[in-house]
Design an enzyme around this catalytic site. Structure first.
Site, PDB file in Angstrom:
ATOM      1  CB  ILE A  34      46.602  41.976  45.475  1.00  0.00           C
ATOM      2  CG1 ILE A  34      47.111  42.429  46.849  1.00  0.00           C
ATOM      3  CG2 ILE A  34      47.475  40.872  44.888  1.00  0.00           C
ATOM      4  CD1 ILE A  34      48.503  42.968  46.888  1.00  0.00           C
ATOM      5  N   GLY A  35      44.515  42.654  43.224  1.00  0.00           N
ATOM      6  CA  GLY A  35      43.788  42.319  42.002  1.00  0.00           C
ATOM      7  C   GLY A  35      43.671  40.839  41.722  1.00  0.00           C
ATOM      8  CB  CYS A  55      37.737  41.005  45.577  1.00  0.00           C
ATOM      9  SG  CYS A  55      39.336  41.757  45.199  1.00  0.00           S
TER      10      CYS A  55
END
Lengths: 328, 272
Positions: free
Chosen positions: A84-85, A143
């Site tokens: 998704i970033g 992440c």
């Protein structure tokens, strides 16, 4: 055929579900994971939000980020690969448009933050300092979809430095969310502990990739991404096990939890609480369904307090199960 | 639950889901998941094709609020639709919906042109029927690679739509793309064009919708498109299904197709 019925009433029972993660007290051990629950208002039709042990909304960054190009997720065998970033509108928009609703949910709100470097983590924590109602911060140092050359979650000293920096400006309990994409998660856990983390969220997604051989292309717009869902549960359990043996810091287990058996496996392995993630995509009511099932499972385990079950796994060569981590 | 094949590789599923059937408006969708399976793990978005009072009805009857069953039409393409097709009797499904904005913003102009590509007709049937019943002329143009892809065309005729087909191989309807069909039906040089459409609603593959969007813009027609994007949740929590949507300042932002769409004004979409 069922058509998402209304939420069941809260459990009665005599099981004490209260969780203490250092200074952070939660009403029960079923939380929802960052990036898998939006900002909670998307879930009002599905989940009695006030029943949750904690809500970790989607990670926010100092400035807005558009996120990565589609495709952003690909379903794989028993798993979901995402990139998704960190699509988000930034901390100021979060404070204006998302936090008021979250605080009205009457569940502990653990704000997930991320920055490109230690300075940005400190900056955003400083911005949130003194904002009433936030229960804790979760540092998303793991992440896999935002690379800046330096991965703060893979180097123990960088991890320590980020946590310590946030510690220096924030009075809130701090959770450090660890990545499994390291040789030794125990070393990174020690770094987080040394930096002053109140609890460790174990784990973020496992790096992965999916390809279409006929078109000779990667399927994700960002080429590689993070794998979640049942496919990674054994990895997450292994990480909880290793982190528990390395540090006394309380653990929140996350990774592929779909069923009440999954929840119990994480608790017995050493997680004081769990986060439900991808399961909320597969079935929006997963979190409260698991909460409904928890008292009976704990009763079956012969305990009246969830804390008495945490970490009671019997390992070979260890005649006595270790006790639960103590609040500190 | 009942199931039948309607076209090549295409199946029509009827499911008892009163919460969805009694509430869905044209252009909305639901998420369908095979319960308790981890492979396929997630649900899939399918347009609510039509709704019924009973499992046996072959045409919608009664008030919407009395509907208890919904039909979903899908092409077998990947692991979910393959599993769905061979679902054993008694297996449970989980559905949630109705979801998305639907075609609420499509204006009433007197002549609505519906354009479908591939399996895109599934999002257009109830819109066409609602508008035709309200007295609007509705033309329905459906393009596919070959005639075998068309199924239940009579649903659209019975709904009061003027139906036209196009296939790339010429096996059914006009040979060519749906744009070729539109050009032949509504030539740009058409004199008074009193019979020309005033607004377009479209659902199909991205390339086809981009072409219909350009076609509409070239004729000064408003156009709404229903985007099809991969979705993990359908309810706005995963940020998978984003589309580049232009903003008023000349920039763009990713919008979630599931809750901010799936229907958008065609001119707002950055088709690049």
């Amino acid at each position: 055929m069922t058509n998402a019925p209304a939420d069941s009433p809260p459990d009665g029972g005599s099981i004490d579900l209260t969780v203490h993660l250092g200074r952070l007290r939660l009403p029960n051990p079923i939380l929802v994971a960052s990036g898998t629950f939006g900002y909670a208002k998307e879930m009002v039709d599905f989940v009695d939000l006030h029943r949750l042990g904690g809500i970790v909304p989607k990670t926010i960054t100092p400035r807005p980020r558009p996120g990565n190009v589609p495709w952003r997720t690909i379903e794989t065998s028993a798993g979901l690969l995402n990139s998704i970033g960190l699509d988000n509108d930034g901390v100021e928009a979060f404070l204006r448009h998302q936090l008021p609703f979250l605080l009205g949910c009457a569940a502990p709100v653990i704000v997930s933050i991320a920055g490109a470097d230690q300075r940005e983590f400190v900056q955003i924590a400083d911005r949130l300092e003194g904002v009433p109602g936030i229960a804790a911060l979760e540092l998303n140092i793991s992440c896999p979809n935002v690379s800046h050359g330096v991965d703060l979650g893979t180097d123990p000293e960088a991890c320590r430095s980020v946590v310590a920096g946030v510690r220096g400006v924030s009075r809130l309990p701090i959770l450090a969310k660890l990545t499994p994409n390291v040789t030794s998660i125990a070393d990174v856990a020690r770094g987080a502990r040394d930096g002053g983390a109140d609890a460790l969220t174990v784990i973020n997604t496992c790096q992965g990739m999916a390809v279409d051989w006929r078109r000779r292309k990667p399927l994700l717009g960002n080429v590689v991404g993070g794998l979640s869902g049942p496919a990674i549960k054994p990895i997450a359990l292994r990480c909880v096990h290793q982190v528990r043996r390395a540090v006394d810091t309380p653990i929140i287990g996350v990774g592929g939890i779909m069923t009440i058996d999954d929840v119990m496996e994480f608790l017995v392995t050493g997680a004081s609480a769990v986060q439900v993630g991808t399961a909320s995509f597969a079935e929006p009511r997963s979190s409260t369904r698991l909460l409904d099932a928890l008292p009976a499972a704990l009763a079956e385990a012969g305990v009246t307090r969830v804390a008495d079950f945490v970490g009671t796994i019997r390992l070979p060569g260890a005649p006595q199960a270790p006790s639960s981590p103590q609040p500190h | 639950m009942s199931h039948r094949q309607t076209a090549a590789n295409t199946y029509r599923l009827r499911v008892e889901c009163p919460g969805i059937a009694a509430a869905a408006v044209a252009g909305q969708f639901a998420m369908l998941r095979i319960a308790d399976r981890v492979d396929p793990l997630l649900g899939r978005p399918l347009a609510v094709y039509d709704t019924y009072r009973s499992a046996e009805d072959d045409a919608p009857q009664g008030e919407i609020s009395e509907r208890r069953f919904a039909d979903f039409v899908y092409v077998v393409h990947g692991r979910f639709t393959t599993a769905l097709k061979s679902l054993a009797p008694g297996e449970r499904m989980t559905l949630w919906g109705p979801l998305g904005n639907g075609y609420r913003e499509v204006p009433t102009t007197g002549h609505l042109l519906l354009v479908a590509g591939g399996i895109g007709q599934t999002a257009l049937l109830t819109l066409g029927r609602d508008r035709a019943a309200a007295g609007e002329k509705v033309t329905f143009c459906w393009g596919a690679s070959r005639g075998a892809a068309f199924g239940d065309i009579d649903d659209f005729r019975r709904a009061g739509l003027d139906v036209h087909l196009a296939t790339l191989d010429g096996s059914s309807g006009k040979r060519g793309t749906v744009i070729d069909l539109l050009d032949s039906l509504f030539p740009r040089s058409g004199a008074a064009e009193t019979d020309a459409p005033r607004h377009v609603a479209c659902c199909g593959p991205d390339g086809m919708m981009a072409a219909v969007s350009r076609w509409s813009e070239g004729r000064g027609l408003g156009c709404h498109v229903s985007l099809e994007a991969p979705m993990a949740c359908g309810i706005g929590i995963c940020f998978t299904c984003v589309a580049r949507v232009k903003d008023a300042e000349g920039g763009w932002d990713y919008k979630r197709t599931c809750i901010e769409g799936p229907v958008f004004a065609a001119t707002s979409i950055d088709w690049s």
